[in-house]
Design an enzyme around this catalytic site. Sequence first.
Site, PDB file in Angstrom:
ATOM      1  N   HIS A  32      20.623  89.586 -35.587  1.00  9.80           N
ATOM      2  CA  HIS A  32      20.677  89.745 -34.118  1.00  9.80           C
ATOM      3  C   HIS A  32      19.271  89.752 -33.534  1.00  9.80           C
ATOM      4  CE1 HIS A  32      25.035  90.401 -33.408  1.00  9.80           C
ATOM      5  NE2 HIS A  32      24.998  90.715 -34.687  1.00  9.80           N
ATOM      6  N   GLY A 134      33.705  80.184 -42.975  1.00 11.88           N
ATOM      7  CA  GLY A 134      33.926  81.471 -42.313  1.00 11.88           C
ATOM      8  C   GLY A 134      33.529  82.683 -43.136  1.00 11.88           C
ATOM      9  N   ALA A 135      32.764  82.485 -44.224  1.00 14.75           N
ATOM     10  CA  ALA A 135      32.330  83.604 -45.062  1.00 14.75           C
ATOM     11  C   ALA A 135      30.914  84.040 -44.703  1.00 14.75           C
ATOM     12  CB  ALA A 135      32.400  83.223 -46.538  1.00 14.75           C
ATOM     13  N   SER A 138      27.568  79.777 -43.282  1.00 16.13           N
ATOM     14  CA  SER A 138      27.275  78.683 -42.355  1.00 16.13           C
ATOM     15  C   SER A 138      27.688  77.300 -42.851  1.00 16.13           C
ATOM     16  CB  SER A 138      25.793  78.666 -41.943  1.00 16.13           C
ATOM     17  OG  SER A 138      25.702  78.011 -40.705  1.00 16.13           O
ATOM     18  N   GLU A 172      26.793  72.409 -31.789  1.00 18.17           N
ATOM     19  CA  GLU A 172      27.577  73.639 -31.953  1.00 18.17           C
ATOM     20  C   GLU A 172      27.767  74.352 -30.614  1.00 18.17           C
ATOM     21  OE1 GLU A 172      27.059  75.346 -35.646  1.00 18.17           O
ATOM     22  OE2 GLU A 172      28.096  77.215 -35.193  1.00 18.17           O
ATOM     23  N   ASP A 184      20.686  79.029 -38.405  1.00 16.99           N
ATOM     24  CA  ASP A 184      21.461  78.384 -39.473  1.00 16.99           C
ATOM     25  C   ASP A 184      21.012  76.943 -39.695  1.00 16.99           C
ATOM     26  OD1 ASP A 184      22.764  80.737 -39.230  1.00 16.99           O
ATOM     27  OD2 ASP A 184      24.689  79.902 -38.620  1.00 16.99           O
TER      28      ASP A 184
HETATM   29  P1  ADP Z   1      30.732  79.440 -40.892  1.00 16.93           P
HETATM   30  O1  ADP Z   1      30.285  80.867 -40.993  1.00 16.93           O
HETATM   31  O2  ADP Z   1      31.320  78.963 -42.178  1.00 16.93           O
HETATM   32  O3  ADP Z   1      29.678  78.538 -40.351  1.00 16.93           O
HETATM   33  P2  ADP Z   1      31.969  78.671 -38.431  1.00 16.93           P
HETATM   34  O4  ADP Z   1      33.163  79.176 -37.702  1.00 16.93           O
HETATM   35  O5  ADP Z   1      30.661  78.686 -37.763  1.00 16.93           O
HETATM   36  O6  ADP Z   1      31.918  79.446 -39.834  1.00 16.93           O
HETATM   37  O7  ADP Z   1      32.229  77.138 -38.856  1.00 16.93           O
HETATM   38  C1  ADP Z   1      33.376  76.818 -39.599  1.00 16.93           C
HETATM   39  C2  ADP Z   1      34.035  75.586 -39.010  1.00 16.93           C
HETATM   40  O8  ADP Z   1      33.202  74.423 -39.260  1.00 16.93           O
HETATM   41  C3  ADP Z   1      35.347  75.235 -39.683  1.00 16.93           C
HETATM   42  O9  ADP Z   1      36.403  75.962 -39.100  1.00 16.93           O
HETATM   43  C4  ADP Z   1      35.452  73.733 -39.413  1.00 16.93           C
HETATM   44  O10 ADP Z   1      35.879  73.513 -38.099  1.00 16.93           O
HETATM   45  C5  ADP Z   1      33.995  73.298 -39.503  1.00 16.93           C
HETATM   46  N1  ADP Z   1      33.670  72.805 -40.859  1.00 16.93           N
HETATM   47  C6  ADP Z   1      32.770  73.350 -41.709  1.00 16.93           C
HETATM   48  N2  ADP Z   1      32.699  72.628 -42.850  1.00 16.93           N
HETATM   49  C7  ADP Z   1      33.564  71.602 -42.729  1.00 16.93           C
HETATM   50  C8  ADP Z   1      33.967  70.497 -43.566  1.00 16.93           C
HETATM   51  N3  ADP Z   1      33.428  70.306 -44.785  1.00 16.93           N
HETATM   52  N4  ADP Z   1      34.910  69.661 -43.110  1.00 16.93           N
HETATM   53  C9  ADP Z   1      35.443  69.834 -41.879  1.00 16.93           C
HETATM   54  N5  ADP Z   1      35.103  70.836 -41.053  1.00 16.93           N
HETATM   55  C10 ADP Z   1      34.184  71.720 -41.449  1.00 16.93           C
HETATM   56 MG    MG Z   2      28.742  78.790 -38.441  1.00 22.01          MG
END
Ligand code: ADP
Ligand code: MG
Length: 394
Positions: A32, A134-135, A138, A172, A184
């Site tokens: 943050h 979503g872990a 990024s 994004e 990221d």
């Molecule tokens: P994270 O913490 O993993 O970045 P985000 O919500 O920022 O989580 O981004 C995840 C989203 O990015 C997924 O829900 C999907 O929409 C997109 N995404 C990430 N990797 C891929 C991939 N290999 N193929 C398709 N979509 C992806």
């Molecule tokens: Mg992300």
Amino acid sequence: MTSATDLFRELTGSEPLGVWSAPGRVNLIGEHTDYNGGFVFPFAIEHRTSVALGLRDDGRIRVVSTFDPVPVEVALADLDALFPARRDEIVEWARYPLGVAWALLRDRVLLKDADGGTGVTGVDLAFASDVPVGAGLSSSAAIEGATASALDEIWNLGNDRVSLARAGRLAENEAVGAPTGIMDQMASMLGRADAGIFLDCRSLEAQVVELGFAPAGLELLVMDTGVKHAHSTGGYGERRASCEKGAALMGVPALRDLSVDDLARAEELMDDVTFRRVRHVVTEDQRVLDAVATLRSEGPRAIGPLLDASHASMRDDFEISVPELDLAVDTARAAGAVGARMTGGGFGGAAIALVDQGLVASVALAVERAFADAGFAPPHIFGVRPADGARRDA
Ligand code: ADP
Ligand code: MG
């Protein structure tokens, strides 16, 4: 697992022209602080998103992913009309790669053909990834970085890595609609094996800092709690608002402009909650500076207490931890971790622990047992190593 090249062959029946990839990232310390103009210290990891690319002669862009086998196709000349106004017409995941194409072309109006074409060739892009979604690692920056690197080369745009990171962020923020900082994308573009990226989020000046985990016998564990951030509660936005309020009360453009010495005055000027939000950001900026200095002078084992202090600050002052994160951190530390903290935006996601290689199995077991005893869903625990940023692979 299906590779990007396999998926490309399935889509087109031909061989790709090339394959590019970009990594996910872990933030070692500095949470943050990005949107407060401050410091962060992430590193790119070995989990990557790959893209296989081929050319088309019809001015269209088609994307497909192992995540979603239904291809999405639009005319390059239509991207400007789609983003951001009509982004809802595009399935969410495809907004990431199409948004990057849009961002790269947006500032190149002069290159456009007289007939309204984009002046660049059409492309097919097939994605495959081993970055968990979503872990907090990024996966979004990984898909953006892979796309940006591939298109920049094929379209001969000549952007540097910082500009490609900016294109990812623009995608994004505008094409997807997620109000994130640039940490990221910078980590994914600039990462180096065995090094972290010390980033000034105001100037975007980045320094590569050797981490030396493996030579010191250390491993960095990610402990993914599986708790999804509840964006609906608006916690992230509330924290941003508190930071802006604190900066305004202190008469500075951003909390980056305060130092630990200013905190006594801040405490007199503001309510308790705002003060504690400010104290987290100001002390976290200092911890990033201290972590970089300590790594350089004493090596990675010495940063443990800074990781611990960062967690306490997020838990008590910024109040963005959850019981699962606190349990993972406390248990890892009790089982012998050198230091541990939650990482990422908070309200769920993952914690990290810096652990002696010989203790990795017992730390992981202790955390799994503690989660079972508390009635929490099993955590997903795995090691990550600092890796190179975006690159061409084939
Ligand atoms: P994270 O913490 O993993 O970045 P985000 O919500 O920022 O989580 O981004 C995840 C989203 O990015 C997924 O829900 C999907 O929409 C997109 N995404 C990430 N990797 C891929 C991939 N290999 N193929 C398709 N979509 C992806
Ligand atoms: Mg992300």
